[in-house]
Motif scaffolding. Structure first.
Motif, PDB file in Angstrom:
ATOM      1  N   LEU A  67       1.464  21.721   6.860  1.00  0.00           N
ATOM      2  CA  LEU A  67       1.315  22.704   5.783  1.00  0.00           C
ATOM      3  C   LEU A  67       0.969  21.975   4.494  1.00  0.00           C
ATOM      4  CD1 LEU A  67       4.433  24.959   6.528  1.00  0.00           C
ATOM      5  CD2 LEU A  67       2.089  25.251   7.337  1.00  0.00           C
ATOM      6  N   GLY A  68      -0.238  22.186   3.987  1.00  0.00           N
ATOM      7  CA  GLY A  68      -0.678  21.539   2.761  1.00  0.00           C
ATOM      8  C   GLY A  68      -1.558  20.335   3.049  1.00  0.00           C
ATOM      9  N   TRP A  69      -2.173  19.831   1.986  1.00  0.00           N
ATOM     10  CA  TRP A  69      -3.099  18.702   2.117  1.00  0.00           C
ATOM     11  C   TRP A  69      -3.141  17.932   0.806  1.00  0.00           C
ATOM     12  CZ3 TRP A  69      -5.270  17.224   6.601  1.00  0.00           C
ATOM     13  CH2 TRP A  69      -6.264  16.243   6.573  1.00  0.00           C
ATOM     14  N   ASN A  70      -3.211  16.603   0.892  1.00  0.00           N
ATOM     15  CA  ASN A  70      -3.376  15.756  -0.283  1.00  0.00           C
ATOM     16  C   ASN A  70      -4.099  14.486   0.148  1.00  0.00           C
ATOM     17  OD1 ASN A  70      -1.367  14.198   0.995  1.00  0.00           O
ATOM     18  ND2 ASN A  70       0.274  15.143  -0.199  1.00  0.00           N
ATOM     19  N   ARG A  71      -4.152  13.516  -0.733  1.00  0.00           N
ATOM     20  CA  ARG A  71      -4.930  12.318  -0.435  1.00  0.00           C
ATOM     21  C   ARG A  71      -4.292  11.458   0.650  1.00  0.00           C
ATOM     22  NH1 ARG A  71      -2.442  10.634  -5.419  1.00  0.00           N
ATOM     23  NH2 ARG A  71      -1.076   8.840  -5.048  1.00  0.00           N
ATOM     24  N   ARG A  72      -3.000  11.641   0.945  1.00  0.00           N
ATOM     25  CA  ARG A  72      -2.338  10.880   1.998  1.00  0.00           C
ATOM     26  C   ARG A  72      -2.479  11.545   3.365  1.00  0.00           C
ATOM     27  NH1 ARG A  72      -0.073  10.842  -2.518  1.00  0.00           N
ATOM     28  NH2 ARG A  72       0.798  12.904  -2.189  1.00  0.00           N
ATOM     29  N   ALA A  73      -2.963  12.775   3.402  1.00  0.00           N
ATOM     30  CA  ALA A  73      -3.050  13.495   4.664  1.00  0.00           C
ATOM     31  C   ALA A  73      -3.981  12.821   5.671  1.00  0.00           C
ATOM     32  CB  ALA A  73      -3.479  14.942   4.402  1.00  0.00           C
TER      33      ALA A  73
ATOM     34  N   GLU B 277       0.844  -1.190   0.000  1.00  0.00           N
ATOM     35  CA  GLU B 277       0.000   0.000   0.000  1.00  0.00           C
ATOM     36  C   GLU B 277       0.880   1.240   0.000  1.00  0.00           C
ATOM     37  OE1 GLU B 277      -2.738   0.015   3.167  1.00  0.00           O
ATOM     38  OE2 GLU B 277      -3.704   1.902   2.576  1.00  0.00           O
ATOM     39  N   THR B 278       0.854   1.998  -1.086  1.00  0.00           N
ATOM     40  CA  THR B 278       1.783   3.112  -1.258  1.00  0.00           C
ATOM     41  C   THR B 278       1.466   4.274  -0.334  1.00  0.00           C
ATOM     42  OG1 THR B 278       2.114   2.491  -3.567  1.00  0.00           O
ATOM     43  CG2 THR B 278       2.725   4.728  -2.940  1.00  0.00           C
ATOM     44  N   ASP B 279       0.224   4.734  -0.328  1.00  0.00           N
ATOM     45  CA  ASP B 279      -0.109   5.929   0.448  1.00  0.00           C
ATOM     46  C   ASP B 279       0.075   5.702   1.944  1.00  0.00           C
ATOM     47  OD1 ASP B 279      -0.639   7.196  -1.870  1.00  0.00           O
ATOM     48  OD2 ASP B 279      -2.810   7.324  -1.621  1.00  0.00           O
ATOM     49  N   ALA B 280      -0.340   4.540   2.451  1.00  0.00           N
ATOM     50  CA  ALA B 280      -0.189   4.270   3.882  1.00  0.00           C
ATOM     51  C   ALA B 280       1.280   4.176   4.270  1.00  0.00           C
ATOM     52  CB  ALA B 280      -0.916   2.983   4.248  1.00  0.00           C
ATOM     53  N   THR B 281       2.109   3.590   3.388  1.00  0.00           N
ATOM     54  CA  THR B 281       3.537   3.491   3.688  1.00  0.00           C
ATOM     55  C   THR B 281       4.179   4.868   3.718  1.00  0.00           C
ATOM     56  OG1 THR B 281       3.569   1.348   2.576  1.00  0.00           O
ATOM     57  CG2 THR B 281       5.689   2.401   2.983  1.00  0.00           C
ATOM     58  N   THR B 282       3.801   5.732   2.774  1.00  0.00           N
ATOM     59  CA  THR B 282       4.341   7.088   2.760  1.00  0.00           C
ATOM     60  C   THR B 282       3.910   7.867   3.987  1.00  0.00           C
ATOM     61  OG1 THR B 282       4.309   7.081   0.335  1.00  0.00           O
ATOM     62  CG2 THR B 282       4.486   9.211   1.428  1.00  0.00           C
ATOM     63  N   ALA B 283       2.633   7.744   4.371  1.00  0.00           N
ATOM     64  CA  ALA B 283       2.149   8.439   5.567  1.00  0.00           C
ATOM     65  C   ALA B 283       2.862   7.955   6.815  1.00  0.00           C
ATOM     66  CB  ALA B 283       0.642   8.256   5.690  1.00  0.00           C
ATOM     67  N   GLU B 284       3.069   6.643   6.921  1.00  0.00           N
ATOM     68  CA  GLU B 284       3.765   6.096   8.088  1.00  0.00           C
ATOM     69  C   GLU B 284       5.208   6.583   8.139  1.00  0.00           C
ATOM     70  OE1 GLU B 284       4.204   4.028  11.590  1.00  0.00           O
ATOM     71  OE2 GLU B 284       2.365   4.341  10.437  1.00  0.00           O
TER      72      GLU B 284
END
Length: 664
Positions: free
Chosen positions: A369-375, A240-247
């Protein structure tokens, strides 16, 4: 018309020259008719028309035969040339079958492809390496981009093919059945996850039900995980790309430098995770050995866990955990060659151990600062690692305030993390000056998912980092910043301070995919390492393990970490006099016999459970030295005994926790 002009041009050149040759030949006939016959024979031989003489009809038939022969030869040459041209065009278009065996297959094209291909090449360094890439792009462009990324002197053989990834006939071009591994990358399109599921279904149709190569795929949205796992089947692993980046963003916010440690652990240029058998020389009878005794049985390799016979990993278990005969050791080493056991207990100096101490850390303040789908995933992961009463302030554009406030209201994080949202233009320096930046424990900068019009999503992040760095230098204070970038080439452009770090979106996922493709047995290990709860990589202050200013071996640090229920794998040396240059030196997998003076600013890299340190009620962000919490301590989630991973009560709980992790 063109043929007629060509015939006239040939005759205008051949006939006069033939006449000149005959008239200047001393042995030519003296009569005019004889010389004309000689001119005819010379011209006919030059034009390959034959040279019979006699009646006019016979000469005309000879000319006809010559023309027919010339047309046949010309037609044959044209057919051969056309066939070769079409074949070359087909090869250039990437429509021919790949005839390789045990090659790596990469399906899809995105920014991740450069990291994946580079790591696959590094994993096979010194051996024959063939990588087949299939994407719906021009073959010449793909080959040029990948060759530039790998370097002109690379020994990797790249085979690029072009076509639709969801077509069975197109997938068969790269012969996935004969490959050693298959990797499926999501594109940058909004429907990338649905396309990955279709590719996995097409790949399943090509491979059939017979045993085939391991398949590693990545999806961005966790809602697509069940469908992707079903489509991949038993041979597939989904990341899972987004969850890994957020973590990774949260871990980097907890302690500056964690991202660098994870990149070093997951790439193939330094140390990596490996599985080795328990050496017979240290095995204590049929009952097994204690895990704590195995931590000092190798000089260079670092033991961090145990992989059971059922494939279930246990990272950083308690020291008295019994390692049975069927268990394998999870080690961090420079190569996969088994190392001869060495008893390193003689290098341990117990007098250098630091006195045990505990320090409770209260709530923290985080600025986003900022917002995207991983936020939203970042907010959820942040809520699991902070103490109650913590605050997250989000600054976004004016048009995003209401939807962001709704997305940031995570039920899981609400009990510990209070989220507030305000509007502000991040590209205006006066807006940043009004935020009281140095009152926050850490600042996280997110880039946009896409930008309409000219520019790149990383441009706003780079400008924001530049303004934050200017404010940091003007105030003369350290500002911990973690920024998310999409292009790995912009890492060198980011103006970072001494307590700042950069997370490349999708880079960690690419490294994970390459590691799992090279060794599928490590999928469960990485799933445990990046799960929401469980063991993870930490940077602890060195004074937790050794007395500041004393000289001790790394074996002493390993033994001291064992007393805390942790596995020390390296250290990070800080040079306070380096200015804005390379202030940190990271060393993973040093020799247990290595001796050095441990300073207060040094940090130790450990693999520890979130349940370690039961005196701490909640996990919190590590405080950066010089900021609001000068002690720099960190805490982890409480629950369970120190150093032991919470047990799973049922397979249903295992599956539930696996859905929140990175690997299936």
């Amino acid at each position: 018309m063109l043929v007629s002009w060509l015939v006239l041009s040939c005759l205008a050149v051949v006939v006069p020259v033939s006449a000149l040759v005959v008239w200047t030949d001393p042995g030519s006939p003296r009569s005019l008719s004889g010389r004309l016959s000689a001119v005819w024979r010379t011209s006919a031989e030059t034009l390959r028309l034959g040279a019979p003489t006699g009646a006019p009809m016979r000469m005309a038939l000879s000319v006809l035969l010559g023309i027919v022969a010339l047309l046949c030869v010309s037609t044959l040459v044209g057919v051969i040339t056309t066939g070769l041209g079409e074949r070359l065009t087909e090869l250039r278009r990437g429509r021919s079958m790949v005839l390789e065996q045990e090659h790596a297959v990469v399906l899809g094209w995105s920014d991740q492809v450069f990291t994946v291909v580079g790591e696959l090449a590094a994993a096979r360094a010194g051996a024959r390496c063939v990588i087949a890439v299939l994407a719906d792009r021009d073959v010449a462009e793909m080959e040029e981009a990948l060759t530039a990324s790998l370097g002109r002197g690379s020994a990797v053989r790249l085979v690029c093919r072009s076509g639709s990834l969801t077509t069975v006939d197109t997938l068969a071009l790269v012969t996935p059945r004969a490959a050693s591994s298959v990797l499926v990358l999501p594109s940058d399109a909004p429907e990338a996850d649905s396309e990955v599921v279709r590719v996995l279904l097409a790949l399943r149709a090509v491979l059939g039900d017979e045993p085939g190569p391991p398949v590693v795929a990545a999806v961005r949205d966790r809602r697509q995980l069940p469908a992707a796992r079903l489509a991949a089947g038993e041979r597939g692993t989904i990341v899972e790309t987004d969850a890994t980046t957020a973590e990774l963003l949260v871990q980097s916010a907890r302690r500056t430098g964690v991202g660098e440690v994870l990149r070093d652990l997951l790439d193939f240029s330094g140390v990596e995770f490996h599985l080795v058998d328990v050496p017979a020389a240290v095995r204590q009878g049929s009952a097994g050995s204690r895990f704590g005794d195995l931590l000092l049985c190798f000089e260079r390799s670092t033991v961090v866990g145990v992989l059971g016979p059922d494939g279930q990993p246990l990272l950083s278990p308690a020291a008295d955990t019994v390692v049975g005969p069927g268990d394998r050791l999870i080690v961090i080493a420079h190569d996969g060659v088994p190392e001869a056991p060495v008893d390193c207990r003689a290098y341990v100096d117990p007098t250098a151990f630091a006195a045990p101490h505990s320090q409770r850390v209260g709530p923290v303040r985080v600025l986003l600062l900022g917002w995207n789908r991983r936020a939203p995933l970042l907010v959820e992961a942040l809520g699991h690692s902070v103490a109650p009463g913590s605050v997250l302030d989000v600054v976004v554009d004016e048009t995003q305030v209401t939807p962001v406030q709704d997305q940031a209201s995570s039920p899981q994080a609400a009990a510990r993390l209070a989220v507030s949202c305000r509007s502000g233009e991040l590209l205006h320096p006066e807006n940043l000056r009004d935020l009281d930046l140095f009152g926050y424990d850490t600042v996280i900068v997110l880039g946009a998912d896409s930008v309409d019009g000219p520019g790149h999503p990383d441009d706003r992040v780079l400008v924001t980092l530049l303004m934050l760095r200017e404010l940091e230098l003007r105030a003369g204070r350290v500002l911990p910043v973690v920024a998310e970038l999409g292009d790995h080439r912009n890492r060198a452009l980011a103006p970072l301070g001494p307590a700042s770090d950069v997370v490349i979106r999708g880079e960690l996922t690419s490294l994970l995919m390459a590691q799992i493709a090279h060794n599928p047995h490590l999928a469960a290990v990485f799933g445990e390492l990046f799960a929401a709860h469980g063991a993870s990589v930490h940077l602890r202050p060195a004074h937790h393990y050794t007395t500041p200013g004393c000289e001790a071996s790394f074996a002493t640090v390993v033994a001291a970490a064992r007393e805390r229920g942790e596995c020390a794998v390296g250290y990070r040396r800080t040079d306070p006099e380096a200015g804005t240059g390379h202030r940190h030196e990271l060393r993973l997998g040093p020799a247990k016999t290595e001796r050095r003076v441990w300073h207060a600013r040094d940090e130790v890299v450990v693999v520890a459970n979130d349940s370690a340190g039961s005196d701490q009620p909640y996990g919190t962000l590590d405080a950066v030295p010089g900021m609001r919490h000068d002690h720099g301590d960190d805490t982890a989630l409480s629950g369970g005994s120190p150093g032991r991973r919470p047990s799973h009560d049922s397979p249903e709980q295992d599956r539930t926790r696996g859905e929140g992790g990175t690997t299936g």
